[in-house]
Design a protein around this motif. Structure first.
Motif, PDB file in Angstrom:
ATOM      1  N   UNK A  70       0.806  -1.217   0.000  1.00  0.00           N
ATOM      2  CA  UNK A  70       0.000   0.000   0.000  1.00  0.00           C
ATOM      3  C   UNK A  70       0.838   1.266   0.000  1.00  0.00           C
ATOM      4  N   UNK A  71       2.127   1.133   0.177  1.00  0.00           N
ATOM      5  CA  UNK A  71       2.997   2.314   0.244  1.00  0.00           C
ATOM      6  C   UNK A  71       4.262   2.072  -0.579  1.00  0.00           C
ATOM      7  N   UNK A  72       4.072   1.721  -1.825  1.00  0.00           N
ATOM      8  CA  UNK A  72       5.214   1.390  -2.682  1.00  0.00           C
ATOM      9  C   UNK A  72       6.219   2.544  -2.717  1.00  0.00           C
ATOM     10  N   UNK A  73       7.491   2.197  -2.561  1.00  0.00           N
ATOM     11  CA  UNK A  73       8.576   3.186  -2.595  1.00  0.00           C
ATOM     12  C   UNK A  73       9.424   2.926  -3.833  1.00  0.00           C
ATOM     13  N   UNK A  74       9.375   3.835  -4.767  1.00  0.00           N
ATOM     14  CA  UNK A  74      10.142   3.703  -6.019  1.00  0.00           C
ATOM     15  C   UNK A  74      11.413   4.543  -6.007  1.00  0.00           C
ATOM     16  N   UNK A  75      11.511   5.460  -5.045  1.00  0.00           N
ATOM     17  CA  UNK A  75      12.641   6.381  -5.017  1.00  0.00           C
ATOM     18  C   UNK A  75      12.953   6.757  -3.579  1.00  0.00           C
ATOM     19  N   UNK A  76      14.237   6.821  -3.252  1.00  0.00           N
ATOM     20  CA  UNK A  76      14.649   7.339  -1.945  1.00  0.00           C
ATOM     21  C   UNK A  76      16.073   7.862  -2.061  1.00  0.00           C
ATOM     22  N   UNK A  77      16.510   8.587  -1.044  1.00  0.00           N
ATOM     23  CA  UNK A  77      17.860   9.149  -1.036  1.00  0.00           C
ATOM     24  C   UNK A  77      18.739   8.384  -0.071  1.00  0.00           C
ATOM     25  N   UNK A  78      19.874   7.932  -0.556  1.00  0.00           N
ATOM     26  CA  UNK A  78      20.842   7.226   0.263  1.00  0.00           C
ATOM     27  C   UNK A  78      21.964   8.186   0.640  1.00  0.00           C
ATOM     28  N   UNK A  79      22.437   8.114   1.872  1.00  0.00           N
ATOM     29  CA  UNK A  79      23.431   9.075   2.363  1.00  0.00           C
ATOM     30  C   UNK A  79      24.782   8.932   1.674  1.00  0.00           C
TER      31      UNK A  79
END
Length: 312
Positions: A143-152
């Motif tokens: 229900x909360x698909x994550x297609x993009x995020x920022x890695x440190x």
């Protein structure tokens, strides 16, 4: 020789190293351990060790003791009691009960072979069939698909849309809880704020971020270290029979790990004891100096005093 920190230490930092007891630590796992330890200690934080033994089919008897002994030999001392996933089944069961109460779980009878034949991405075939959850694999309704995020370290990470939206397994048909579930539950229960680990987990991180959202819990910040590889695409791992690091003479491998992480150590550090070497590394470590690549090829013997690395 210390450098000025780019940012002030984080308050209430809690990091962790989570090896699986399927064999001894090798150079790649040493990099992950040292990287997570230095990031925690340079932020005046706590560093926890969690033995990820949830997949009992891969556990080698005595490997957990060997791992802990090796960490101590390399100056990597954990701050709280070591956690074992096999002693935390009640937490995973409770989480599945909660997800069930949110109508977020269904039973699945599809085999890996069947899913592979349909392209390798599960298409939700069993969601409407209302199989009994007893003796079945369980899938999370995404229900909360994550297609993009920022890695440190690695920066912007984009994940395949179909994979991000897949209803993935949270419990296997053999009764074992799945990694994607337990790692999130563990990080929540242990209050982990920062996860520093290998770049082979960049893609699974997207699923973990989605589960944090579904459980309405804050996610840690992620930093994925370059993988140590023998050749491009061939990472050092227990499955690939990577040699165990030397527990009796840890200094050369520790120096190699410092160099791998961008600390630019001098061989003069070898004249110090292990604790002094680690203190030097904590004082000189910054996340910004870690190479922003997903793989680094080891071009000489891992235990050599003058290693050479090739950034890929």
């Amino acid at each position: 020789m210390s450098t000025t920190a780019v940012t002030a230490p984080m308050r209430n930092y809690r990091g962790r190293f989570a090896p699986s007891p399927s064999g001894p630590l090798h150079f790649g796992s040493l990099v992950a351990a040292v990287g997570s330890y230095l990031d925690a200690k340079s932020n005046q934080g706590a560093w926890l060790v969690r033995i990820e033994d949830i997949d009992t089919t891969r556990v080698i008897e005595g490997a957990d003791t060997d791992i802990l002994t090796t960490l101590e030999a390399y100056g990597l001392q954990w701050d709280e009691d070591v956690a074992y996933q096999t002693k935390r089944h009640h937490l995973y069961a409770h989480t599945i009960e909660y997800l069930n109460s949110q109508q977020g779980v269904y039973a699945c009878h599809c085999s890996r072979k069947e899913i592979k034949a349909l392209g390798g991405i599960y298409q939700g075939h069993c969601q409407s069939l209302q199989h009994s959850q007893q003796n079945s694999a369980l899938r999370l309704i995404q229900r909360h698909a994550t297609c993009h995020y920022n890695d440190l370290i690695q920066g912007d990470i984009n994940v395949d849309h179909a994979l991000a939206h897949e209803d993935y397994l949270i419990k296997r048909s053999d009764g074992l809880y799945a990694y994607q579930l337990v790692v999130v539950v563990d990080d929540i229960e242990q209050g982990i704020t920062n996860v520093v680990r290998g770049a082979d987990l960049l893609e699974p991180t997207a699923r973990q971020l989605s589960l944090f959202k579904q459980l309405d819990k804050p996610a840690p910040r992620y930093a994925h270290l370059p993988l140590a590889v023998a050749k491009p695409g061939f990472k050092l791992s227990k499955q690939n029979y990577a040699p165990a690091i030397d527990i009796k003479n840890p200094k050369p491998a520790l120096l190699n790990a410092f160099e791998f992480l961008g600390l630019a150590p001098s061989t003069e550090l070898l004249s110090l004891n292990i604790d002094e070497m680690m203190t030097w590394a904590i004082n000189n470590y910054t996340l910004q100096n870690i190479p922003k690549v997903q793989q680094i090829q080891i071009s000489q013997q891992l235990q050599s005093k003058a290693p050479q690395f090739t950034h890929l």
